[in-house]
Write an enzyme that holds these catalytic residues in place. Sequence first.
Site, short mmCIF file in Angstrom:
data_model
loop_
_atom_site.label_atom_id
_atom_site.label_comp_id
_atom_site.label_asym_id
_atom_site.label_seq_id
_atom_site.Cartn_x
_atom_site.Cartn_y
_atom_site.Cartn_z
N GLU A 180 32.78 29.78 47.08
CA GLU A 180 33.95 30.59 46.74
C GLU A 180 34.97 30.66 47.86
OE1 GLU A 180 34.25 32.76 43.65
OE2 GLU A 180 32.91 31.18 42.98
N HIS A 255 32.64 39.29 46.17
CA HIS A 255 32.85 38.50 47.38
C HIS A 255 32.67 39.40 48.60
CE1 HIS A 255 35.72 35.76 44.90
NE2 HIS A 255 34.55 35.19 45.01
N CYS A 374 42.64 39.18 49.04
CA CYS A 374 42.40 38.11 48.06
C CYS A 374 43.59 37.16 47.97
CB CYS A 374 42.16 38.71 46.67
SG CYS A 374 40.53 39.43 46.43
#
Length: 460
Positions: A180, A255, A374
Amino acid sequence: MSGAMEVNADEVNFDGLVGPTHNYAGLAAGNVASRRHAGLVSNPREAALQGLEKMHALSQAGYAQGVLPPQQRPDLGFLRRLGFAGSDAEVLAAAARQAPAMLRAACSASSMWTANAATVTPGADAPDGRVHFTPANLQSGLHRCLEPATTGRVLQAIFADPAHFAHHGPLPATPALADEGAANHTRLCARYGEPGVHLFVYGRDAFGLEPAPTRFSARQTREASEAIARQHGLAAAQTVFARQHPDAIDAGVFHNDVIAVGNGPVMLYHEMAFADEAAVLDELRAKMPEPLIPVRVPAEAVSLDEAVATYLFNSQLLSNADGSMTLVVPGECGHHEAVWRTLQDLVLGGHNPIGEVRVKDVKQSMQNGGGPACLRLRVVLNDAQRAALSGRVLMDDALHDALADWVRRHYRDRLAPEDLADPQLLAESLAALDELSDILQLGAIYPFQREARVKGVPNA
């Protein structure tokens, strides 16, 4: 331990520009905010302008700021590979009737969250002195696994000079190597241009040997993190591999950057960030050339649910010339008393370099599950590497104004789920992206532009 010293280096935050199809499809399993707002009407224009305002404000404040373009959406190539045929309008209509979830995936604007775009190693840490990039395979989510090919092209277009930049292919798209990107990676150092230590955080191992979350799937494997470290030439003395706490993942911390943020020698984290907090801190202290400054937020001050609801830890931690740091938090932090009190304690306590909190409104992104951290990919560049960048991607007043004007002319201010099948949305998006590639001076980065070149379309 690393490449040559690069004292004159800075961190550039490359934010993802929100795309014209920004919508609330609720596609991300384990992302509580994304699922909570599924089906609501979005405002792509507002979302893009909010992101641009954050970029511009940080640029004006003296922080190095770049921009990454969105991806081509709707992804008609993906839908055609699934067997939908005919004209573009017929493909969209058939997908809406027969496989609406696939249409939603094909329209996702999730590339805006560029923390997931890639993992980056600065030249100060790489044996060859170059900046290394590995696009994330994002195989854990259907809508996101469509991104790596274009991500790779964009990164290669911007960081094009092979004397300064090295590009690796995404890891094989298999659950054993689920990756990721930088959302599960933090570099800690004394100064940006000096060697640092890379903290890779994973949620599970590929073979089920360690405890895993039970409610939501872990998106990063240890094996993927180890493979990227090898690709980039990082030695054992430069890396720490830490398992994320499974209870945090089950609470919606999909995350690591939703529960921890690091910058320089500082790591701000929730006590439930890691499965073995003490071991992680001990290993970081042993390997870092500069003393680690851990800033721990206990669960009694901010619960996991509050951390997820406000994205307190999904904030940008930025270095200032005087040695202090600024924490850029989403507006939601100011709406929760416990979180806001904790932020004030961080600033007023005087036990860490965090001396300022800046609040930024990124509500459109937050409702889809992504905060300020993000939205950015961190790239440390020395003077020569920065001079070698291609395209017009570093934010200044002129670029901000050009992009804001572009958004206002091309983006809708309302997008409902049923609008995703509108052929006019496709036409609007392609026209916007074609103009954007000219504004950013990146050439033919999109599939439709590359196809036009192959067909010999004039001016393509």
